[in-house]
Design a protein around this motif. Structure first.
Motif, short mmCIF file in Angstrom:
data_model
loop_
_atom_site.label_atom_id
_atom_site.label_comp_id
_atom_site.label_asym_id
_atom_site.label_seq_id
_atom_site.Cartn_x
_atom_site.Cartn_y
_atom_site.Cartn_z
N VAL A 49 0.94 -1.03 -0.03
CA VAL A 49 -0.03 0.11 -0.14
C VAL A 49 0.82 1.15 -0.08
N LEU A 51 0.74 5.05 0.56
CA LEU A 51 -0.03 6.14 1.23
C LEU A 51 0.62 7.38 0.94
N VAL A 73 -3.30 5.43 -2.74
CA VAL A 73 -4.04 6.22 -1.99
C VAL A 73 -3.73 7.63 -1.89
N GLU A 74 -4.44 8.55 -2.36
CA GLU A 74 -3.99 9.89 -2.63
C GLU A 74 -5.30 10.73 -2.73
N HIS A 75 -5.45 11.95 -2.34
CA HIS A 75 -6.39 12.66 -2.15
C HIS A 75 -6.27 13.82 -3.21
N GLN A 99 -7.10 4.75 -5.27
CA GLN A 99 -8.14 5.19 -4.53
C GLN A 99 -7.89 6.70 -4.01
N VAL A 103 -5.94 9.44 3.19
CA VAL A 103 -5.63 8.32 4.01
C VAL A 103 -6.38 7.97 5.13
N LEU A 106 -9.83 5.95 5.14
CA LEU A 106 -9.78 4.59 4.68
C LEU A 106 -10.51 3.76 5.78
#
Length: 181
Positions: A49, A51, A73-75, A99, A103, A106
C-alpha cells in the motif's frame, strides 16, 4: 524522476503539477528500497500500500521489483491523475488500484498488507496519525513492514510500533517500523 531498479528500471515517471506534492528523490528511494530489501529478502509476491502516494513512485518501485499488487491512496486530484498516467505507461493496471481520497478516510481492511509505504507532508504528524488508525483498522499486522518518510529534522513517536531502522538521506529521514504484538 525514474524507476530505480527492477523490470522498469530507468523508466521515467511524471510528477503531479503544482506544489501540493513533494516527490521522493531517486537517491532517497534507492536507499529506502535497499533498507527494505535487506529485511524482506525481496519484494516478489508482496501486497503493498502506497499512502500519500503523490506520483506513485514508491508503489511503482515495489511493483517493478516484483510486488504482486499495490494500492495507491492519494487525495490530490492532480496527483491521482499522475498516478493513473504512470500506471498506464508501465502497463501495471492489472497489479494496481488507485483510491482517490484521504488516507484518514480509509475503512477497515479486508486483509493486512505486507508492506506499507507512507510519504506524508513533512512537519504535519500525519504519518503517525495514519499509522495509529491503520493499525486499529487491520491494515497492519505484526509481520507487516512499514516505511515512513519524514523531514530529516523530525522525530517520531508512535505507540504500538517498534523502530527497526532510521536513516537520514539529504532532507529526508527514513523510518522502518514493525507493529508490536
Amino acid at each position: 524522476m525514474r524507476i530505480v531498479a527492477g523490470d522498469w528500471r530507468g523508466r521515467n515517471l511524471v510528477a503531479p503539477k503544482g506544489e501540493a506534492t513533494r516527490p521522493t528523490a531517486d537517491r532517497t528511494r534507492e536507499t529506502l528500497f535497499s533498507m527494505l530489501a535487506s529485511r524482506l529478502g525481496g519484494f516478489e509476491g508482496l501486497s503493498v500500500v502506497d499512502l500519500f502516494a503523490g506520483s506513485g513512485a514508491l508503489g511503482l518501485e515495489a511493483l517493478s521489483r516484483g510486488a504482486a499488487f499495490c494500492l495507491f491512496v492519494e487525495h490530490d486530484k492532480d496527483a491521482v491523475k499522475a498516478i493513473r498516467h504512470n500506471i498506464a505507461a508501465l502497463e501495471a493496471q492489472d497489479r494496481s488500484a488507485v483510491q482517490a481520497g484521504s488516507v484518514l478516510s480509509l475503512g477497515p481492511a479486508r486483509q493486512a498488507h505486507e508492506l506499507i509505504l507512507l510519504d506524508p507532508p513533512y512537519h504535519t504528524g500525519a504519518g503517525a496519525v495514519a499509522l495509529d488508525r491503520l493499525a486499529r483498522l487491520g491494515w497492519i499486522a505484526p509481520a507487516t513492514w512499514v516505511a515512513l518518510e519524514t523531514a530529516s529534522d523530525e522525530s517520531l513517536s508512535v505507540r504500538d510500533f517498534t523502530i527497526a531502522a532510521e536513516r537520514k538521506v539529504g532532507r529526508a529521514k527514513l523510518w522502518l517500523l514493525r507493529r508490536t504484538a
